[in-house]
Write a protein that holds these residues in place. Structure first.
Motif: not given
Length: 352
Positions: A315-332
Motif C-alpha cells: 500500500y505504501d508503494l502504490v500510495r507513493n507511486n513507487k509501483l509501476k502502472n499503479h496509483s491511487l486517486t482521492k475518493g478511490d
C-alpha cells in the motif's frame, strides 16, 4: 467523522536473495529423503507457481522491532504528526525479535514497547501492545484501531506489521524460498474528511484448520529435534483460501454498500501469485462480472512473502507511486484482504 490512514511508511531490506541463490541448498522431503528433482527444476517450478523471483533479507544486526521502528518513523513523518499524540501503537508480528544465527524468539518486552522506546515517546497514555494473528495481523490491527477510535477510546493510532521470516525457516524445506523480511507502518486517525474505513470483516477458522501453519522439525533429521521452524500444509492452505477468502471479501464489500464496479484496487496478502489470481477470479465470479485490468497490485515477484508486512508495504508503494502502472486517486474505493495462520481471514473496504 471518518477514520483514515493519514500516513504510511515501509522498510524494505536492501539485501536481495535471488532464486538462483538457493541452487546449492540441500532440499529434503518431510521424511528426510532427497527430492527426486535437481534444484534447478525445483526452483523453476517454484517460480511458476508463486511468481517469486527474489526476496529481501534484513541485515544481520537488525531485528523485527528495528525494521518496525524504521517504517514507523516514515509513517509519522508522512502524516506530519507529533508521536507524543499517539494513543496506541499496535504491532503485528508472529515470531518476535529473532537475532541472526539464534534459535530463540524474544518478546520481552513486547515489540510495540520497543518501537515506542525507539521513537522516544514519553507519554504513558500511548499504549503499546502486540498482536499475533498470522499474516492478517496488520489488517486486524487497523480494525482494532478503528474500533478504539469509533468507541472514543483513541483518536490516533500507529499500526505496524513487521517480520524477519528468514530467521525461522528450515533451509532444507523448499517452502523456505517463499519467505522474506520487511516492515510496513500506518497512522490511523479520525479526520473531518469523507471516506476512510467503510466496512470490515474477520473470521477465525480453527476446528479443522488451526494447524495448517505450525512450528515443526527440520526436514533434515540429523538436526536438533528441539529446534522448530515455520511449516505449512500448502495444499490445504491453498484450498482453504480459495473456498473462504472470496466470500469474506464479498460480505465485507456488501456491508460497505459499494458496488463491485466501484472497486479500483485490491491489496491482497502476497504469498502465492497463482493463489491470489484464483481468489480474485472467484471473488469476481460471485458478482458475475469480469476482473478489471490492473486491479491487483503485486510486489511478490521482488519482495516475496513478508507476512504482516506485505500489505502495508504494498500500500505504501502504490500510495507513493513507487509501483509501476499503479496509483491511487482521492475518493478511490479499495480493498485490503488477507489469509494466514490461525487460520484467520479478514478484509477492509476503504475509501482513499
Amino acid at each position: 467523522m471518518a477514520i483514515k490512514i493519514t500516513g504510511t511508511g515501509s522498510y524494505i531490506p536492501s539485501t536481495v536473495e535471488k532464486n538462483e541463490d538457493f541452487g546449492k541448498h540441500h532440499f529434503l522431503n518431510t521424511d528426510g529423503s532427497s527430492l527426486s528433482h535437481p534444484n534447478s527444476v525445483i526452483i523453476e517450478k517454484f517460480k511458476a507457481i508463486t511468481g517469486i523471483d527474489e526476496r529481501r533479507y534484513a541485515f544481520d544486526h537488525l531485528t523485527s522491532s528495528d525494521l518496525a521502528f524504521f517504517a514507523a518513523e516514515k509513517a509519522i513523518a508522512d502524516a506530519k504528526i507529533d508521536p507524543e499524540t499517539l494513543d496506541y501503537i499496535i504491532m503485528a508480528h508472529n515470531f518476535g525479535d529473532v537475532k541472526h544465527n539464534t534459535i530463540q524468539t524474544d518478546v520481552l518486552p513486547c515489540l510495540a514497547s520497543r518501537v515506542k522506546h525507539s521513537l522516544r515517546i514519553k507519554s504513558s497514555k500511548c499504549v503499546a501492545y502486540d498482536i499475533l494473528f498470522g499474516c492478517p495481523g496488520w489488517i486486524e490491527g487497523v480494525i482494532q484501531a478503528n474500533a478504539f477510535i469509533t468507541a472514543g477510546i483513541a483518536k490516533r493510532c500507529l499500526v505496524i506489521g513487521s517480520e524477519t521470516l528468514s530467521r525461522v525457516v528450515d533451509k532444507h524445506d523448499r517452502d523456505s524460498m517463499i519467505y522474506s523480511d520487511g516492515a510496513g507502518a500506518t497512522i490511523v486517525e479520525a479526520t473531518d474528511e469523507e471516506g476512510g474505513i467503510l466496512a470490515h470483516e474477520t473470521g477465525s477458522f480453527t476446528y479443522d484448520e488451526a494447524y495448517y501453519l505450525y512450528f515443526g522439525n527440520s526436514n533434515n533429521k540429523d538436526l536438533c529435534e528441539d529446534t522448530r521452524y515455520i511449516k505449512m500444509d500448502g495444499r490445504k492452505i491453498y484450498e482453504f483460501a480459495l473456498n473462504n477468502v472470496p466470500g469474506a471479501m464479498k460480505t465485507c464489500l456488501d456491508k460497505s454498500g459499494k458496488d463491485i464496479k466501484d472497486v479500483k484496487k485490491i491489496f491482497i496478502h502476497q504469498a502465492n501469485e497463482k493463489m491470489d489470481e484464483a481468489i480474485l477470479k472467484r471473488f469476481y465470479k460471485l458478482y458475475n462480472t469480469d476482473i478489471p485490468e490492473g486491479i491487483m497490485p503485486m510486489s511478490i515477484h521482488e519482495l516475496g512473502n513478508s507476512s504482516v508486512a506485505t500489505i502495508p508495504t504494498l500500500y505504501d508503494l502504490v500510495r507513493n507511486n513507487k509501483l509501476k502502472n499503479h496509483s491511487l486517486t482521492k475518493g478511490d474505493i479499495i480493498m485490503f484482504a488477507s489469509v494466514g495462520s490461525g487460520m484467520h481471514i479478514n478484509a477492509i473496504v476503504y475509501q482513499y
